[in-house]
Design a protein around this motif. Sequence first.
Motif, PDB file in Angstrom:
ATOM      1  N   ALA A 177       0.822  -1.060  -0.335  1.00 35.82           N
ATOM      2  CA  ALA A 177      -0.035  -0.025  -0.259  1.00 35.82           C
ATOM      3  C   ALA A 177       0.356   0.988  -0.067  1.00 35.82           C
ATOM      4  O   ALA A 177       0.860   2.010   1.494  1.00 35.82           O
ATOM      5  CB  ALA A 177      -0.929   0.081   1.085  1.00 35.82           C
ATOM      6  N   ARG A 178       1.557   1.407  -0.862  1.00 34.11           N
ATOM      7  CA  ARG A 178       2.564   2.707  -1.338  1.00 34.11           C
ATOM      8  C   ARG A 178       3.577   2.505  -0.330  1.00 34.11           C
ATOM      9  O   ARG A 178       3.575   3.893   0.080  1.00 34.11           O
ATOM     10  CB  ARG A 178       2.134   3.610  -1.127  1.00 34.11           C
ATOM     11  CG  ARG A 178       1.161   3.672  -3.281  1.00 34.11           C
ATOM     12  CD  ARG A 178       0.173   4.975  -2.966  1.00 34.11           C
ATOM     13  NE  ARG A 178      -0.188   6.206  -1.791  1.00 34.11           N
ATOM     14  CZ  ARG A 178      -0.894   6.465  -1.705  1.00 34.11           C
ATOM     15  NH1 ARG A 178      -1.247   7.141  -2.718  1.00 34.11           N
ATOM     16  NH2 ARG A 178      -1.773   7.069  -0.475  1.00 34.11           N
ATOM     17  N   LEU A 179       3.806   1.698   0.704  1.00 40.04           N
ATOM     18  CA  LEU A 179       4.786   2.322   1.680  1.00 40.04           C
ATOM     19  C   LEU A 179       5.882   2.378   1.442  1.00 40.04           C
ATOM     20  O   LEU A 179       6.642   1.475  -0.027  1.00 40.04           O
ATOM     21  CB  LEU A 179       4.808   1.201   2.457  1.00 40.04           C
ATOM     22  CG  LEU A 179       3.756   0.621   3.841  1.00 40.04           C
ATOM     23  CD1 LEU A 179       3.803  -0.702   4.299  1.00 40.04           C
ATOM     24  CD2 LEU A 179       3.417   1.657   4.500  1.00 40.04           C
ATOM     25  N   GLN A 180       6.618   3.359   1.050  1.00 36.91           N
ATOM     26  CA  GLN A 180       7.987   3.820   1.365  1.00 36.91           C
ATOM     27  C   GLN A 180       8.737   3.484   2.722  1.00 36.91           C
ATOM     28  O   GLN A 180       9.696   4.752   2.724  1.00 36.91           O
ATOM     29  CB  GLN A 180       8.297   4.281   0.202  1.00 36.91           C
ATOM     30  CG  GLN A 180       7.583   4.548  -0.883  1.00 36.91           C
ATOM     31  CD  GLN A 180       7.229   6.347  -1.333  1.00 36.91           C
ATOM     32  OE1 GLN A 180       7.852   7.088  -0.932  1.00 36.91           O
ATOM     33  NE2 GLN A 180       6.710   6.222  -3.149  1.00 36.91           N
ATOM     34  N   SER A 181       8.819   2.112   2.823  1.00 43.11           N
ATOM     35  CA  SER A 181       9.588   2.157   4.672  1.00 43.11           C
ATOM     36  C   SER A 181      10.798   1.541   4.442  1.00 43.11           C
ATOM     37  O   SER A 181      11.284   0.815   3.167  1.00 43.11           O
ATOM     38  CB  SER A 181       9.368   1.973   5.207  1.00 43.11           C
ATOM     39  OG  SER A 181       7.827   2.529   5.184  1.00 43.11           O
ATOM     40  N   SER A 182      11.130   1.083   5.737  1.00 40.90           N
ATOM     41  CA  SER A 182      13.047   0.809   5.631  1.00 40.90           C
ATOM     42  C   SER A 182      12.199  -1.002   5.649  1.00 40.90           C
ATOM     43  O   SER A 182      10.924  -1.376   5.560  1.00 40.90           O
ATOM     44  CB  SER A 182      13.140   0.492   7.103  1.00 40.90           C
ATOM     45  OG  SER A 182      12.750   0.362   8.223  1.00 40.90           O
ATOM     46  N   PRO A 183      12.805  -2.345   5.293  1.00 41.35           N
ATOM     47  CA  PRO A 183      12.361  -3.487   5.195  1.00 41.35           C
ATOM     48  C   PRO A 183      11.828  -3.936   7.406  1.00 41.35           C
ATOM     49  O   PRO A 183      10.994  -4.563   6.887  1.00 41.35           O
ATOM     50  CB  PRO A 183      13.548  -4.607   4.865  1.00 41.35           C
ATOM     51  CG  PRO A 183      14.211  -3.444   4.617  1.00 41.35           C
ATOM     52  CD  PRO A 183      14.079  -2.654   5.028  1.00 41.35           C
ATOM     53  N   GLY A 184      12.195  -3.349   7.663  1.00 45.06           N
ATOM     54  CA  GLY A 184      11.644  -4.074   9.517  1.00 45.06           C
ATOM     55  C   GLY A 184      10.433  -3.327   9.334  1.00 45.06           C
ATOM     56  O   GLY A 184       9.419  -4.181   9.975  1.00 45.06           O
ATOM     57  N   GLN A 185      10.026  -1.633   8.924  1.00 45.87           N
ATOM     58  CA  GLN A 185       9.166  -1.095   8.936  1.00 45.87           C
ATOM     59  C   GLN A 185       7.752  -2.197   8.188  1.00 45.87           C
ATOM     60  O   GLN A 185       6.699  -2.113   8.323  1.00 45.87           O
ATOM     61  CB  GLN A 185       9.040   0.042   8.708  1.00 45.87           C
ATOM     62  CG  GLN A 185       9.358   1.223   9.728  1.00 45.87           C
ATOM     63  CD  GLN A 185       9.616   2.628   8.680  1.00 45.87           C
ATOM     64  OE1 GLN A 185       9.907   2.756   8.228  1.00 45.87           O
ATOM     65  NE2 GLN A 185       8.231   3.184   9.292  1.00 45.87           N
ATOM     66  N   ILE A 186       8.076  -2.793   7.192  1.00 46.62           N
ATOM     67  CA  ILE A 186       7.439  -3.374   6.620  1.00 46.62           C
ATOM     68  C   ILE A 186       7.107  -4.470   6.952  1.00 46.62           C
ATOM     69  O   ILE A 186       5.578  -4.858   6.492  1.00 46.62           O
ATOM     70  CB  ILE A 186       7.531  -3.199   4.304  1.00 46.62           C
ATOM     71  CG1 ILE A 186       7.972  -1.951   4.157  1.00 46.62           C
ATOM     72  CG2 ILE A 186       7.551  -4.134   3.987  1.00 46.62           C
ATOM     73  CD1 ILE A 186       8.788  -2.192   2.449  1.00 46.62           C
ATOM     74  N   ARG A 187       7.833  -5.500   7.350  1.00 47.15           N
ATOM     75  CA  ARG A 187       7.480  -6.778   8.112  1.00 47.15           C
ATOM     76  C   ARG A 187       6.576  -6.228   9.100  1.00 47.15           C
ATOM     77  O   ARG A 187       5.926  -7.548   9.635  1.00 47.15           O
ATOM     78  CB  ARG A 187       8.564  -6.827   9.198  1.00 47.15           C
ATOM     79  CG  ARG A 187       9.149  -7.993   7.595  1.00 47.15           C
ATOM     80  CD  ARG A 187      11.073  -8.645   8.266  1.00 47.15           C
ATOM     81  NE  ARG A 187      11.745  -7.857   8.791  1.00 47.15           N
ATOM     82  CZ  ARG A 187      13.109  -7.023   7.971  1.00 47.15           C
ATOM     83  NH1 ARG A 187      12.726  -7.710   7.109  1.00 47.15           N
ATOM     84  NH2 ARG A 187      13.700  -6.936   8.907  1.00 47.15           N
TER      85      ARG A 187
END
Length: 77
Positions: free
Chosen positions: A13-23
Motif C-alpha cells: 500500500a505505497r509503503l516507502q519504508s525500511s524492511p523492518g517497518q514493512i515486516r
Amino acid sequence: MNANSASPNLTTARLQSSPGQIRACAELQRRIHHDLRVQHSKWVKPNGESPICDLYERRLAELMAFFQSTEINLFAA
C-alpha cells in the motif's frame, strides 16, 4: 484474507519504508486479520469469508497508506 479478497495488502500500500517497518506492517495486518475474525466470529461465513472484516482491513490499509504518504511528504518538504 482469502485468495479472492480484493483487500490491499499493507506491504504493497505505497509503503516507502525500511524492511523492518514493512515486516511490522505485514505482521500487524496478520494479527488484525486473525483478531477481527476471532472477536467477531458472527461476521465470518461458514466458508471462511468475511466481507465485513475485509472491509475493515481494507479501510485500515487505506488509512495507513494515507498517513505513510503524509509522513513522507512532511519529511520531503
